[in-house]
Design an enzyme around this catalytic site. Structure first.
Site, mmCIF file in Angstrom:
data_model
loop_
_atom_site.group_PDB
_atom_site.id
_atom_site.type_symbol
_atom_site.label_atom_id
_atom_site.label_comp_id
_atom_site.label_asym_id
_atom_site.label_seq_id
_atom_site.Cartn_x
_atom_site.Cartn_y
_atom_site.Cartn_z
ATOM 1 N N ASP A 210 0.812 -1.220 0.000
ATOM 2 C CA ASP A 210 0.000 0.000 0.000
ATOM 3 C C ASP A 210 0.847 1.274 0.000
ATOM 4 O O ASP A 210 0.304 2.371 -0.066
ATOM 5 C CB ASP A 210 -0.907 0.036 1.245
ATOM 6 C CG ASP A 210 -1.917 -1.095 1.249
ATOM 7 O OD1 ASP A 210 -2.102 -1.715 0.197
ATOM 8 O OD2 ASP A 210 -2.513 -1.336 2.316
ATOM 9 N N MET A 253 -6.197 -2.715 -3.487
ATOM 10 C CA MET A 253 -5.641 -2.692 -2.137
ATOM 11 C C MET A 253 -5.521 -1.251 -1.660
ATOM 12 O O MET A 253 -5.495 -0.309 -2.449
ATOM 13 C CB MET A 253 -4.249 -3.322 -2.119
ATOM 14 C CG MET A 253 -4.266 -4.804 -2.362
ATOM 15 S SD MET A 253 -4.161 -5.121 -4.080
ATOM 16 C CE MET A 253 -2.439 -4.957 -4.308
#
Ligand code: ATP
Ligand code: MG
EC number: 2.7.1.11
Length: 440
Positions: A210, A253
């Site tokens: 991320d 994500m």
């Protein structure tokens, strides 16, 4: 404000051993390849930030540079190394393992390197995991595959038992490859090592698909993940344009930070909406998301929506915020919620619709690193080996403004890196999608 003490790196002791690399490095007359220990890398990068401190330049907060030292702490012939990978998969894990093993064995001459299986579980006798001998032959081609040859896991483990295993195997250096949870776990291990008076270095290579680790340019695997995500956006766009009232909905994500959603949308300029955790959005009402989407579908016949998995959690009513084995809050499924609400809203408004939902997260996490990330992983691994051999501990290696640096673990987990809703990245996303600044 970050100060000197936040940036101070712990070491196990003075470096008294000539580095095996030193001779080779010294033979280069024109370039200085090893780190000048006295030099430091400034933390602030604008004149106003540095100026606000009102300090002379040598007193400005600064980071320790990464890279090879002429003198090192550990004697390679007597050094034993352990490697562990924890948390979720991320492209590049095998590249990091490979880079660590090759640098340790080929350049420093370390002969005993073991891998612990399935994350921190691999240290705990009760799970019965074997350690794996890692040699250059074993790791040579592992970068062709995604995932991690060592396996990984979630779930808290007792740091006392982890240090018992380190003692049992006479490990002097432990490399941990993982995210914020892994780094927190490593800090516990460092604490126990300290309590027992052991000289074991713990060095982290931060893994976060991320890109939410602060103070670093970009985490490894991020670029690969983002490139992979663009394929799903493209597919969603094709689907949306191929059916009446087509809506392509892609969940990517991004539990806390929407970087993958933002960058993949910029790369594949096909999306009409991006929803990220950092920017709350209203669903209902005249200026809410659903009504805006309805108008877009009626005007253009189709739309593409990209949502980060951590976005819009406030809209998930039935969701019981349980926790996973590592204590991370489980997220509600915003993708499924949006799919249902979009269908209902368009049906109610009498708009023909065909909603196609894409959830490619596992497909993205498991791909091998692209060439850029492979090169980056290798360089991070080199930096980690240099740091550890020089006795640095409780530290992660990272690239910050294109320089490799050592960042103390406590600082690395002190906050998360977020997309700034007032910053230029989000501004670019708004320009690319044409969505309103806020749904309110
Ligand atoms: P990801 O980015 O995939 O979430 P992560 O490293 O944060 O990676 P976690 O599952 O949260 O993944 O943690 C990995 C391991 O780190 C766990 O198995 C656990 O042993 C340890 N760990 C996690 N959180 C903590 C914590 N707060 N304190 C000590 N150890 C922790
Ligand atoms: Mg985590």
């Amino acid at each position: 404000m970050i100060g000197h003490e936040d940036l101070a790196v712990r070491t196990l002791g003075p470096c008294r051993i000539d580095s095996p690399l030193a001779e080779r490095l010294a033979s280069r007359e024109t370039t200085q390849h090893s780190v000048v220990e006295e030099d430091r890398i400034l933390f602030d990068d604008t004149i106003s930030m540095a100026g606000a401190r009102g300090l002379p330049v040598e007193q400005l907060p600064s980071l320790e540079p990464g890279g090879p030292r002429k003198r090192i702490y550990f004697d390679p012939a007597k050094t034993r190394v352990g490697i562990v990978t924890c948390g979720g998969l991320c492209p590049g894990l095998n590249d990091v393992i490979r880079g660590l093993v090759l640098e340790l064995s080929r350049h420093y001459g370390v002969r005993r390197i073991v891998g612990f299986r399935n994350g921190y579980r691999g240290f705990i006798p009760h799970y019965g995991e074997d350690v794996v001998d890692l040699t250059p032959e074993v790791v040579q081609h592992i970068d062709d595959e995604g995932g991690t040859i060592l396996g990984t896991s979630r779930g808290l483990q007792d740091p006392e038992e982890i240090v018992d295993a380190l003692e049992r195997l006479n490990i002097n250096i432990l490399f941990v490859v993982g995210g914020d949870g892994t780094i927190r776990g490593a800090m516990e291990v460092v604490r126990v090592i300290g309590e027992r008076g052991l000289k074991v270095a713990v060095v982290g290579i931060p893994k976060t698909i991320d890109n939410d680790i602060p103070y670093i340019d970009q985490s490894f695997g991020f670029q690969t993940a983002m490139a992979e995500a663009t394929k799903s956006i493209h597919a969603a766009s094709v689907e949306a344009r191929s059916a009446p009232g087509g809506v392509g909905l892609v969940k990517l994500m991004g539990r806390h930070s929407g970087f993958i959603a933002c960058y993949s949308v910029l790369a594949k300029d096909d999306a009409d909406y991006v929803l990220i955790p950092e920017v709350p959005f209203a669903l209902h009402g005249e200026r809410g998301f659903l009504e805006h989407l309805r108008r877009r579908v009626e005007d253009r016949g189709h739309a593409v929506v990209v949502v980060a998995e951590g976005a819009g959690q406030e809209h998930i009513e039935e969701h019981e915020p349980g926790r996973d084995a590592s204590g991370n809050v489980r997220l509600g499924d915003v993708g499924r919620l949006l799919r249902r609400l979009i269908c209902e809203h368009l049906d109610r408004a009498g708009v023909e619709n065909n909603v196609r939902y894409f959830d490619p997260s596992y497909a993205i996490r498991s791909v091998p690193a692209n060439p850029y990330d492979s090169a980056y992983c290798l360089r991070l691994a080199h930096a980690a080996v240099h740091a550890a051999m020089a006795g640095r501990t409780e530290v992660i290696v990272a690239r910050r403004r294109r320089r490799f640096v050592h960042i103390p673990m406590p600082l690395a987990v002190s906050r998360r890196n977020h997309v700034d809703p007032l910053g230029d990245l989000w501004m670019s996303v708004l320009e690319a999608t044409g969505q309103p600044v806020r749904f309110e």
